[in-house]
Design a protein around this motif. Structure first.
Motif, PDB file in Angstrom:
ATOM      1  N   LEU A  65       0.836  -1.205   0.000  1.00  0.00           N
ATOM      2  CA  LEU A  65       0.000   0.000   0.000  1.00  0.00           C
ATOM      3  C   LEU A  65       0.869   1.253   0.000  1.00  0.00           C
ATOM      4  CD1 LEU A  65      -2.388  -1.104   2.882  1.00  0.00           C
ATOM      5  CD2 LEU A  65      -2.991  -0.984   0.460  1.00  0.00           C
ATOM      6  N   PRO A  66       0.345   2.357  -0.530  1.00  0.00           N
ATOM      7  CA  PRO A  66       1.069   3.625  -0.436  1.00  0.00           C
ATOM      8  C   PRO A  66       0.988   4.216   0.976  1.00  0.00           C
ATOM      9  CG  PRO A  66      -0.993   3.916  -1.648  1.00  0.00           C
ATOM     10  CD  PRO A  66      -0.873   2.460  -1.326  1.00  0.00           C
ATOM     11  N   ARG A  67       1.886   5.115   1.264  1.00  0.00           N
ATOM     12  CA  ARG A  67       1.976   5.902   2.506  1.00  0.00           C
ATOM     13  C   ARG A  67       2.301   5.070   3.743  1.00  0.00           C
ATOM     14  NH1 ARG A  67      -1.926  10.677   3.487  1.00  0.00           N
ATOM     15  NH2 ARG A  67      -3.593   9.153   3.582  1.00  0.00           N
ATOM     16  N   LYS A  68       1.577   4.022   4.000  1.00  0.00           N
ATOM     17  CA  LYS A  68       1.871   3.116   5.117  1.00  0.00           C
ATOM     18  C   LYS A  68       1.487   1.729   4.634  1.00  0.00           C
ATOM     19  CE  LYS A  68       0.945   4.374   9.251  1.00  0.00           C
ATOM     20  NZ  LYS A  68       0.487   4.670  10.601  1.00  0.00           N
ATOM     21  N   ASP A  69       2.467   0.816   4.572  1.00  0.00           N
ATOM     22  CA  ASP A  69       2.148  -0.488   3.981  1.00  0.00           C
ATOM     23  C   ASP A  69       1.360  -1.380   4.936  1.00  0.00           C
ATOM     24  OD1 ASP A  69       3.895  -1.997   5.607  1.00  0.00           O
ATOM     25  OD2 ASP A  69       5.393  -2.250   4.043  1.00  0.00           O
ATOM     26  N   GLY A  70       0.854  -2.466   4.394  1.00  0.00           N
ATOM     27  CA  GLY A  70      -0.012  -3.364   5.144  1.00  0.00           C
ATOM     28  C   GLY A  70       0.657  -3.991   6.351  1.00  0.00           C
ATOM     29  N   ARG A  71       1.975  -4.199   6.288  1.00  0.00           N
ATOM     30  CA  ARG A  71       2.700  -4.776   7.423  1.00  0.00           C
ATOM     31  C   ARG A  71       2.654  -3.819   8.611  1.00  0.00           C
ATOM     32  NH1 ARG A  71       4.553  -4.909   2.698  1.00  0.00           N
ATOM     33  NH2 ARG A  71       5.099  -6.804   1.624  1.00  0.00           N
ATOM     34  N   GLU A  72       2.854  -2.542   8.309  1.00  0.00           N
ATOM     35  CA  GLU A  72       2.794  -1.517   9.364  1.00  0.00           C
ATOM     36  C   GLU A  72       1.381  -1.404   9.933  1.00  0.00           C
ATOM     37  OE1 GLU A  72       5.525   2.122   8.337  1.00  0.00           O
ATOM     38  OE2 GLU A  72       4.658   1.326   6.465  1.00  0.00           O
ATOM     39  N   VAL A  73       0.387  -1.459   9.051  1.00  0.00           N
ATOM     40  CA  VAL A  73      -1.010  -1.388   9.484  1.00  0.00           C
ATOM     41  C   VAL A  73      -1.335  -2.581  10.385  1.00  0.00           C
ATOM     42  CG1 VAL A  73      -3.422  -1.466   8.717  1.00  0.00           C
ATOM     43  CG2 VAL A  73      -1.760  -0.055   7.474  1.00  0.00           C
ATOM     44  N   LEU A  74      -0.936  -3.771   9.969  1.00  0.00           N
ATOM     45  CA  LEU A  74      -1.175  -4.973  10.760  1.00  0.00           C
ATOM     46  C   LEU A  74      -0.526  -4.856  12.137  1.00  0.00           C
ATOM     47  CD1 LEU A  74      -2.282  -7.861  11.010  1.00  0.00           C
ATOM     48  CD2 LEU A  74      -0.175  -8.652   9.866  1.00  0.00           C
ATOM     49  N   ALA A  75       0.719  -4.399  12.169  1.00  0.00           N
ATOM     50  CA  ALA A  75       1.418  -4.232  13.450  1.00  0.00           C
ATOM     51  C   ALA A  75       0.679  -3.235  14.349  1.00  0.00           C
ATOM     52  CB  ALA A  75       2.857  -3.773  13.216  1.00  0.00           C
TER      53      ALA A  75
END
Length: 141
Positions: A65-75
Motif C-alpha cells: 500500500l502507499p503511505r503506510k504499507d499493510g505490514r505496518e497497518v497490521l502491526a
C-alpha cells in the motif's frame, strides 16, 4: 445488522472485484474501502472524516500500500488494545515466504494470495465470506 467489512486496497480493480464478489451474498455485508494504510488507521480509530463510521467486524488488508504499507497497518492494529480483536485477513499478491511469516508473526488471522484470474478471485472472496461471516463467531465490538 450487516457485517461491517473494511477493505484496505489501493488497486481500484481489485476493490471492485471484491465488491462484485460480495454483492451476491446471502448475508448483509457493508463494504468500506480505503486506499492506503494511513486512511485505514484513521478509519479504524474513527478520526477525521471517519468519526461516524461503524466499527469493522473484519479487515481485508493488502500488504503493498502507499503511505503506510499493510505490514505496518497490521502491526498497529494488533498492537492497539482497542483494535487487536478485529480479525485481519491478508489478501495480497505476494507469495513471498518472508511476507507470509511476517504477517503471521504480526498476528494476522490468515494469509491469502490473490489469484489473477477473475473467477478464481471471486471464489476466494466468496470463500472468505463463507468462512468468516457464516461459520466463525466474530468478536463483539
Amino acid at each position: 445488522m450487516p457485517i461491517e467489512v473494511l477493505l484496505v486496497e489501493d488497486n481500484p480493480g481489485d476493490a471492485q472485484l471484491t465488491r462484485i464478489a460480495l454483492e451476491d451474498s446471502k448475508i448483509s455485508i457493508h463494504l468500506n474501502v480505503v486506499e492506503d494504510g494511513v486512511e485505514a488507521m484513521a478509519f479504524l480509530r474513527k478520526q477525521d472524516k471517519y468519526v461516524k463510521v461503524a466499527h469493522p467486524d473484519i479487515v481485508l488488508l493488502d500488504l503493498n500500500l502507499p503511505r503506510k504499507d499493510g505490514r505496518e497497518v497490521l502491526a498497529e492494529i494488533k498492537g492497539d488494545e482497542n483494535l487487536r480483536r478485529i480479525p485481519v485477513v491478508i489478501l495480497t499478491t505476494s507469495q513471498a515466504e518472508e511476507d507470509i511469516l511476517k504477517a503471521y508473526n504480526l498476528c494476522a488471522n490468515c494469509y491469502i494470495t490473490k489469484p489473477v484470474d477473475f473467477d478464481q478471485f471471486v471464489k476466494i472472496v466468496q470463500s472468505i465470506e463463507n468462512f468468516w461471516f457464516a461459520i466463525v463467531k466474530l468478536p463483539p465490538e
